[in-house]
Design an enzyme around this catalytic site. Structure first.
Site, PDB file in Angstrom:
ATOM      1  N   SER A  17     -73.797 -44.293 -25.175  1.00 49.25           N
ATOM      2  CA  SER A  17     -72.331 -44.324 -25.113  1.00 49.25           C
ATOM      3  C   SER A  17     -71.677 -42.960 -24.955  1.00 49.25           C
ATOM      4  O   SER A  17     -70.440 -42.859 -24.976  1.00 49.25           O
ATOM      5  CB  SER A  17     -71.806 -44.994 -26.387  1.00 49.25           C
ATOM      6  OG  SER A  17     -72.381 -44.395 -27.544  1.00 49.25           O
ATOM      7  N   GLU A  18     -72.451 -41.914 -24.777  1.00 46.34           N
ATOM      8  CA  GLU A  18     -71.887 -40.554 -24.785  1.00 46.34           C
ATOM      9  C   GLU A  18     -70.799 -40.350 -23.742  1.00 46.34           C
ATOM     10  O   GLU A  18     -69.795 -39.672 -24.008  1.00 46.34           O
ATOM     11  CB  GLU A  18     -73.013 -39.530 -24.583  1.00 46.34           C
ATOM     12  CG  GLU A  18     -73.915 -39.330 -25.789  1.00 46.34           C
ATOM     13  CD  GLU A  18     -75.031 -40.351 -25.900  1.00 46.34           C
ATOM     14  OE1 GLU A  18     -75.885 -40.205 -26.782  1.00 46.34           O
ATOM     15  OE2 GLU A  18     -75.040 -41.322 -25.100  1.00 46.34           O
TER      16      GLU A  18
END
Length: 247
Positions: A130-131
């Site tokens: 999810s960065e």
């Protein structure tokens, strides 16, 4: 107070992240503790990595991330290298590491899963690299994740940051088994590991982590065939009995 709970269970070492209120998101303290415990697992035949509470790991702790906003480039590099040291310690642990995954494995939590040799996930787990949703990238975990899921899968899941289920994680190779009864499935894996030769198991893990030249592989199999454990295993097979380590 420790962020980890460790328990020696006969030949097994059980390591649980114990920050359930934070969904086992890691901060500097948890990172350092994980690095230290995986650097010395003694003679454990296998290690189980789990997370207390409803989630395996939600990645980076919010307060830890908030503090990083004020760090300089050089301080960010040092921070990232501490995370890399933790991941290297898990990936390089001489004993096989089994991940017991429930709830969420997000961002760095996916990195933890990727570092483990065998990952068993409950059917309702939610995963995400999810960065990018935060405007950053999964850089530190990328070598470990790429080794598991490959470039093609990374080009989607790294780039979109979207969430995906255990079925997708199984298909792309991030996990090895999806189960409704998580503990029973993990116990089955551990039973298989404990049925194998202790020295051979560690050596087989090392073989799986990197390619080896022909001469090296020939030398390795010859060394194990002529070792006490190898001799016992071969003789037990020929004599139709259980090897001594299974007793």
């Amino acid at each position: 107070m420790s962020s980890l709970r460790t328990e020696r269970d006969g030949p097994l070492l059980r390591i649980a992240m114990a920050r359930p209120e934070q969904r086992n998101a890691f901060d500097a303290a948890l990172i350092d503790e994980l690095a230290a415990v995986f650097a010395d697992v003694g003679d454990a035949r296998a290690v189980v990595l789990s997370g207390d509470g409803p989630s395996f790991s939600a990645g980076a702790d919010v307060e830890w991330m908030r503090s990083s906003v004020e760090l300089s480039y050089e301080e960010n590099v040092a921070d990232a290298l501490r995370l890399r040291a933790m991941l290297d310690a898990i990936d390089g642990c001489p004993a096989p590491v089994v991940a017991r995954v429930q709830g969420h494995a997000l961002g760095g939590g996916c990195g933890l899963v990727a570092c483990c040799d065998i990952a068993v996930a409950r059917r309702d787990v939610v995963f995400a690299f999810s960065e990018v949703k935060l405007g950053i990238v999964p850089a530190v975990i990328s070598p470990f994740a790429l080794a598991k899921i490959g470039s093609s899968a990374a080009r989607r899941w790294f780039v979109t940051g979207e969430r995906f289920g255990a079925d997708v994680a199984l298909r792309i190779g991030l996990v090895h088994e999806v189960a409704d009864e998580l503990d029973a499935a993990v116990d089955d894996v551990l039973a298989e590991l404990l049925s194998a030769g202790p020295d051979a198991t560690r050596a087989a893990k090392e073989l799986a982590r990197r390619p080896h030249e022909a001469e090296e592989t020939a030398g390795r199999i010859a060394a194990h065939r002529t070792s006490a454990e190898g001799q016992e295993g071969l003789r037990a097979f020929l004599e139709k009995r259980a090897p001594t380590w299974r007793g």
